[in-house]
Design a protein around this motif. Structure first.
Motif, PDB file in Angstrom:
ATOM      1  N   ASN A   1     -20.595 -20.307   9.721  1.00 27.42           N
ATOM      2  CA  ASN A   1     -19.276 -20.586   8.469  1.00 27.42           C
ATOM      3  C   ASN A   1     -19.823 -18.851   7.689  1.00 27.42           C
ATOM      4  O   ASN A   1     -21.720 -18.816   7.565  1.00 27.42           O
ATOM      5  N   PHE A   2     -19.214 -18.276   7.568  1.00 28.02           N
ATOM      6  CA  PHE A   2     -19.998 -17.339   7.153  1.00 28.02           C
ATOM      7  C   PHE A   2     -18.953 -16.659   5.422  1.00 28.02           C
ATOM      8  O   PHE A   2     -17.546 -17.277   5.215  1.00 28.02           O
ATOM      9  N   SER A   3     -19.316 -16.570   4.573  1.00 35.58           N
ATOM     10  CA  SER A   3     -18.918 -16.184   2.394  1.00 35.58           C
ATOM     11  C   SER A   3     -19.056 -15.285   2.601  1.00 35.58           C
ATOM     12  O   SER A   3     -20.473 -14.484   1.897  1.00 35.58           O
ATOM     13  N   THR A   4     -18.111 -14.320   1.659  1.00 38.22           N
ATOM     14  CA  THR A   4     -18.694 -13.619   1.100  1.00 38.22           C
ATOM     15  C   THR A   4     -18.980 -13.241  -0.127  1.00 38.22           C
ATOM     16  O   THR A   4     -19.694 -12.541  -1.172  1.00 38.22           O
TER      17      THR A   4
ATOM     18  N   TYR B   1     -18.113 -22.698  19.014  1.00 34.93           N
ATOM     19  CA  TYR B   1     -16.774 -23.746  18.841  1.00 34.93           C
ATOM     20  C   TYR B   1     -16.041 -22.976  17.396  1.00 34.93           C
ATOM     21  O   TYR B   1     -14.614 -23.416  17.576  1.00 34.93           O
ATOM     22  N   SER B   2     -16.608 -23.186  16.378  1.00 37.04           N
ATOM     23  CA  SER B   2     -15.851 -22.794  15.250  1.00 37.04           C
ATOM     24  C   SER B   2     -16.209 -21.627  14.598  1.00 37.04           C
ATOM     25  O   SER B   2     -17.480 -21.342  13.898  1.00 37.04           O
ATOM     26  N   ILE B   3     -15.680 -21.026  14.044  1.00 34.76           N
ATOM     27  CA  ILE B   3     -16.013 -19.286  13.197  1.00 34.76           C
ATOM     28  C   ILE B   3     -15.025 -20.127  11.111  1.00 34.76           C
ATOM     29  O   ILE B   3     -13.728 -20.379  11.362  1.00 34.76           O
ATOM     30  N   LYS B   4     -15.672 -20.201  10.551  1.00 29.98           N
ATOM     31  CA  LYS B   4     -14.935 -20.180   9.417  1.00 29.98           C
ATOM     32  C   LYS B   4     -15.446 -19.230   7.751  1.00 29.98           C
ATOM     33  O   LYS B   4     -16.530 -18.096   8.270  1.00 29.98           O
ATOM     34  N   LEU B   5     -14.342 -18.132   8.447  1.00 27.95           N
ATOM     35  CA  LEU B   5     -14.599 -17.023   6.948  1.00 27.95           C
ATOM     36  C   LEU B   5     -13.719 -17.122   6.068  1.00 27.95           C
ATOM     37  O   LEU B   5     -12.902 -17.450   5.210  1.00 27.95           O
ATOM     38  N   ARG B   6     -15.124 -16.869   4.962  1.00 29.06           N
ATOM     39  CA  ARG B   6     -14.371 -17.168   3.210  1.00 29.06           C
ATOM     40  C   ARG B   6     -14.742 -15.294   2.637  1.00 29.06           C
ATOM     41  O   ARG B   6     -15.499 -15.737   2.473  1.00 29.06           O
ATOM     42  N   PHE B   7     -13.608 -15.110   2.305  1.00 32.43           N
ATOM     43  CA  PHE B   7     -13.581 -13.801   1.475  1.00 32.43           C
ATOM     44  C   PHE B   7     -13.503 -14.509  -0.116  1.00 32.43           C
ATOM     45  O   PHE B   7     -11.971 -14.655  -0.065  1.00 32.43           O
ATOM     46  N   HIS B   8     -14.085 -13.821  -0.707  1.00 32.42           N
ATOM     47  CA  HIS B   8     -13.835 -13.370  -2.317  1.00 32.42           C
ATOM     48  C   HIS B   8     -13.567 -12.389  -3.094  1.00 32.42           C
ATOM     49  O   HIS B   8     -13.386 -12.077  -3.713  1.00 32.42           O
ATOM     50  N   ASP B   9     -14.121 -11.173  -1.691  1.00 31.57           N
ATOM     51  CA  ASP B   9     -13.482  -9.698  -2.497  1.00 31.57           C
ATOM     52  C   ASP B   9     -12.676  -9.371  -1.051  1.00 31.57           C
ATOM     53  O   ASP B   9     -12.493  -9.568  -0.182  1.00 31.57           O
ATOM     54  N   GLU B  10     -12.156  -7.778  -1.372  1.00 27.63           N
ATOM     55  CA  GLU B  10     -11.832  -7.146  -0.494  1.00 27.63           C
ATOM     56  C   GLU B  10     -12.319  -7.535   1.300  1.00 27.63           C
ATOM     57  O   GLU B  10     -13.670  -7.076   0.785  1.00 27.63           O
TER      58      GLU B  10
ATOM     59  N   GLU C   1     -23.309  -5.723   1.804  1.00 19.97           N
ATOM     60  CA  GLU C   1     -24.689  -6.524   2.084  1.00 19.97           C
ATOM     61  C   GLU C   1     -23.492  -7.992   3.263  1.00 19.97           C
ATOM     62  O   GLU C   1     -24.474  -8.300   4.095  1.00 19.97           O
ATOM     63  N   PHE C   2     -22.563  -7.417   3.025  1.00 20.33           N
ATOM     64  CA  PHE C   2     -22.502  -9.373   3.548  1.00 20.33           C
ATOM     65  C   PHE C   2     -21.830  -8.391   5.577  1.00 20.33           C
ATOM     66  O   PHE C   2     -22.195  -9.205   5.812  1.00 20.33           O
TER      67      PHE C   2
END
Length: 140
Positions: free
Chosen positions: A50-53, A79-88, A60-61
């Motif tokens: 579970n990744f978030s910027t 099993y699963s990947i969650k990516l949340r990009f708040h910036d570019e 850093e990310f």
């Protein structure tokens, strides 16, 4: 005499610990490695990433993601990947995460981004473990 409480969380099976930790961002999961010798390598076998910027520069990310992907036990499927990009996010960086996910038989993927063009749907057809129902793309 001091009362010492039992660490009930550490006595749980790895599968249950992984499921509980799947609800938090991977950086926090990696930080659990300082809790005790039992927790030192738990993050390396996490099947849920579970990744978030949020709160990080792209550099850093990128460093966090590289640390996690290079330190994971490569014999464990994702099993699963969650990516949340708040910036570019650059296409190269995004492609690196997808390649890792596909090479580790990812089953589910959730992508949330401010950018409309970050996801190339054609890239998902290269993964044998992936189905169309497995992708959730959200625009923030």
């Amino acid at each position: 005499m001091m009362n010492v409480e039992l660490d009930r969380l550490s006595s749980l099976p790895d599968d249950l610990i992984n499921k509980i930790l799947s609800f938090t961002y991977i950086k926090s999961v990696v930080q659990t490695s300082v809790l005790s010798s039992r927790w030192r390598f738990v993050w390396t076998s996490m099947p849920y990433l579970n990744f978030s910027t949020w709160g990080y520069s792209l550099l850093e990310f990128s460093n966090i993601v590289e640390h996690v992907l290079s330190g994971r036990n490569n014999e464990i499927d994702v099993y699963s990947i969650k990516l949340r990009f708040h910036d570019e996010a650059t296409q190269v960086f995004f492609k690196r995460i997808l390649e890792y996910a596909f090479s580790h038989n990812v089953q589910e993927m959730t992508i949330a981004s401010c950018e409309e063009e970050i996801v190339d749907p054609c890239s998902f057809f290269k993964c044998r473990s992936f189905t169309l129902n497995s992708l959730t793309a959200l625009q923030l």
